[in-house]
Design a protein around this motif. Sequence first.
Motif, PDB file in Angstrom:
ATOM      1  N   THR A  16       0.832  -1.201   0.000  1.00  0.00           N
ATOM      2  CA  THR A  16       0.000   0.000   0.000  1.00  0.00           C
ATOM      3  C   THR A  16       0.868   1.254   0.000  1.00  0.00           C
ATOM      4  O   THR A  16       0.630   2.183  -0.782  1.00  0.00           O
ATOM      5  CB  THR A  16      -0.940   0.011   1.228  1.00  0.00           C
ATOM      6  OG1 THR A  16      -1.789  -1.153   1.160  1.00  0.00           O
ATOM      7  CG2 THR A  16      -1.786   1.266   1.269  1.00  0.00           C
ATOM      8  N   LEU A  17       1.877   1.278   0.866  1.00  0.00           N
ATOM      9  CA  LEU A  17       2.760   2.441   0.921  1.00  0.00           C
ATOM     10  C   LEU A  17       3.515   2.635  -0.390  1.00  0.00           C
ATOM     11  O   LEU A  17       3.632   3.756  -0.891  1.00  0.00           O
ATOM     12  CB  LEU A  17       3.735   2.311   2.094  1.00  0.00           C
ATOM     13  CG  LEU A  17       3.111   2.246   3.487  1.00  0.00           C
ATOM     14  CD1 LEU A  17       4.186   2.044   4.545  1.00  0.00           C
ATOM     15  CD2 LEU A  17       2.267   3.468   3.777  1.00  0.00           C
ATOM     16  N   ASN A  18       3.997   1.548  -0.956  1.00  0.00           N
ATOM     17  CA  ASN A  18       4.692   1.625  -2.251  1.00  0.00           C
ATOM     18  C   ASN A  18       3.759   2.116  -3.353  1.00  0.00           C
ATOM     19  O   ASN A  18       4.146   2.935  -4.191  1.00  0.00           O
ATOM     20  CB  ASN A  18       5.286   0.270  -2.634  1.00  0.00           C
ATOM     21  CG  ASN A  18       6.469  -0.100  -1.793  1.00  0.00           C
ATOM     22  OD1 ASN A  18       7.142   0.744  -1.213  1.00  0.00           O
ATOM     23  ND2 ASN A  18       6.739  -1.392  -1.691  1.00  0.00           N
ATOM     24  N   TRP A  20       1.092   4.053  -3.151  1.00  0.00           N
ATOM     25  CA  TRP A  20       0.793   5.485  -3.044  1.00  0.00           C
ATOM     26  C   TRP A  20       2.026   6.351  -3.315  1.00  0.00           C
ATOM     27  O   TRP A  20       1.899   7.453  -3.852  1.00  0.00           O
ATOM     28  CB  TRP A  20       0.155   5.807  -1.691  1.00  0.00           C
ATOM     29  CG  TRP A  20      -1.265   5.354  -1.675  1.00  0.00           C
ATOM     30  CD1 TRP A  20      -1.801   4.312  -0.977  1.00  0.00           C
ATOM     31  CD2 TRP A  20      -2.336   5.897  -2.455  1.00  0.00           C
ATOM     32  NE1 TRP A  20      -3.131   4.171  -1.268  1.00  0.00           N
ATOM     33  CE2 TRP A  20      -3.490   5.138  -2.171  1.00  0.00           C
ATOM     34  CE3 TRP A  20      -2.442   6.950  -3.361  1.00  0.00           C
ATOM     35  CZ2 TRP A  20      -4.734   5.403  -2.751  1.00  0.00           C
ATOM     36  CZ3 TRP A  20      -3.678   7.211  -3.939  1.00  0.00           C
ATOM     37  CH2 TRP A  20      -4.797   6.446  -3.634  1.00  0.00           C
ATOM     38  N   THR A  21       3.201   5.855  -2.992  1.00  0.00           N
ATOM     39  CA  THR A  21       4.420   6.603  -3.305  1.00  0.00           C
ATOM     40  C   THR A  21       4.594   6.712  -4.820  1.00  0.00           C
ATOM     41  O   THR A  21       4.868   7.789  -5.344  1.00  0.00           O
ATOM     42  CB  THR A  21       5.646   5.922  -2.670  1.00  0.00           C
ATOM     43  OG1 THR A  21       5.483   5.950  -1.245  1.00  0.00           O
ATOM     44  CG2 THR A  21       6.930   6.631  -3.056  1.00  0.00           C
ATOM     45  N   THR A  27       6.240  10.725  -1.202  1.00  0.00           N
ATOM     46  CA  THR A  27       5.997   9.890  -0.029  1.00  0.00           C
ATOM     47  C   THR A  27       5.040  10.550   0.968  1.00  0.00           C
ATOM     48  O   THR A  27       4.745   9.963   2.011  1.00  0.00           O
ATOM     49  CB  THR A  27       7.307   9.565   0.707  1.00  0.00           C
ATOM     50  OG1 THR A  27       7.893  10.793   1.163  1.00  0.00           O
ATOM     51  CG2 THR A  27       8.273   8.801  -0.188  1.00  0.00           C
ATOM     52  N   SER A  30       1.959   8.360   1.745  1.00  0.00           N
ATOM     53  CA  SER A  30       2.445   7.126   2.370  1.00  0.00           C
ATOM     54  C   SER A  30       2.907   7.390   3.799  1.00  0.00           C
ATOM     55  O   SER A  30       2.635   6.600   4.707  1.00  0.00           O
ATOM     56  CB  SER A  30       3.591   6.526   1.557  1.00  0.00           C
ATOM     57  OG  SER A  30       3.138   6.136   0.287  1.00  0.00           O
ATOM     58  N   ASP A  31       3.589   8.505   4.008  1.00  0.00           N
ATOM     59  CA  ASP A  31       4.022   8.871   5.355  1.00  0.00           C
ATOM     60  C   ASP A  31       2.830   9.114   6.270  1.00  0.00           C
ATOM     61  O   ASP A  31       2.849   8.757   7.454  1.00  0.00           O
ATOM     62  CB  ASP A  31       4.906  10.124   5.323  1.00  0.00           C
ATOM     63  CG  ASP A  31       6.237   9.884   4.635  1.00  0.00           C
ATOM     64  OD1 ASP A  31       6.644   8.708   4.459  1.00  0.00           O
ATOM     65  OD2 ASP A  31       6.887  10.889   4.258  1.00  0.00           O
ATOM     66  N   HIS A  34       1.390   5.730   7.204  1.00  0.00           N
ATOM     67  CA  HIS A  34       2.266   5.105   8.195  1.00  0.00           C
ATOM     68  C   HIS A  34       2.084   5.738   9.574  1.00  0.00           C
ATOM     69  O   HIS A  34       1.991   5.033  10.590  1.00  0.00           O
ATOM     70  CB  HIS A  34       3.733   5.194   7.753  1.00  0.00           C
ATOM     71  CG  HIS A  34       4.653   4.470   8.664  1.00  0.00           C
ATOM     72  ND1 HIS A  34       5.329   5.100   9.676  1.00  0.00           N
ATOM     73  CD2 HIS A  34       4.984   3.149   8.736  1.00  0.00           C
ATOM     74  CE1 HIS A  34       6.041   4.205  10.332  1.00  0.00           C
ATOM     75  NE2 HIS A  34       5.854   3.023   9.779  1.00  0.00           N
TER      76      HIS A  34
END
Length: 99
Positions: A16-18, A20-21, A27, A30-31, A34
């Motif tokens: 998911t973070l990857n 959206w980045t 980022t 993604s940040d 997190h």
Amino acid sequence: MKVFWADTATYELEQTLNYWTIHNMSTTYSDKIHAEVVKAIDNIRNNPRFSGRYIAELNAYQKLILKSKFSLYYEIEEVDGEEIIHVIRFRSNRQESLY
């Protein structure tokens, strides 16, 4: 209180973070995701049975985060009088439901 992440949950969060980045070419979002996950885990750690909604079909709790865009699914295990949290899934709420 200890919190353990299942490999599946870790993988889903990383993906998911990857996503959206790459999608946003930044980022920032993604940040934000997190940071909300960290807040949710702290909240769960302090009050595990009341931080999320219990779902009998999964025998697990669902914690909504980031304005209900994402969900953490977790189980509570009691070992020697201590509660242990197992985060079993991390999902976007746009994905097909687990139940």
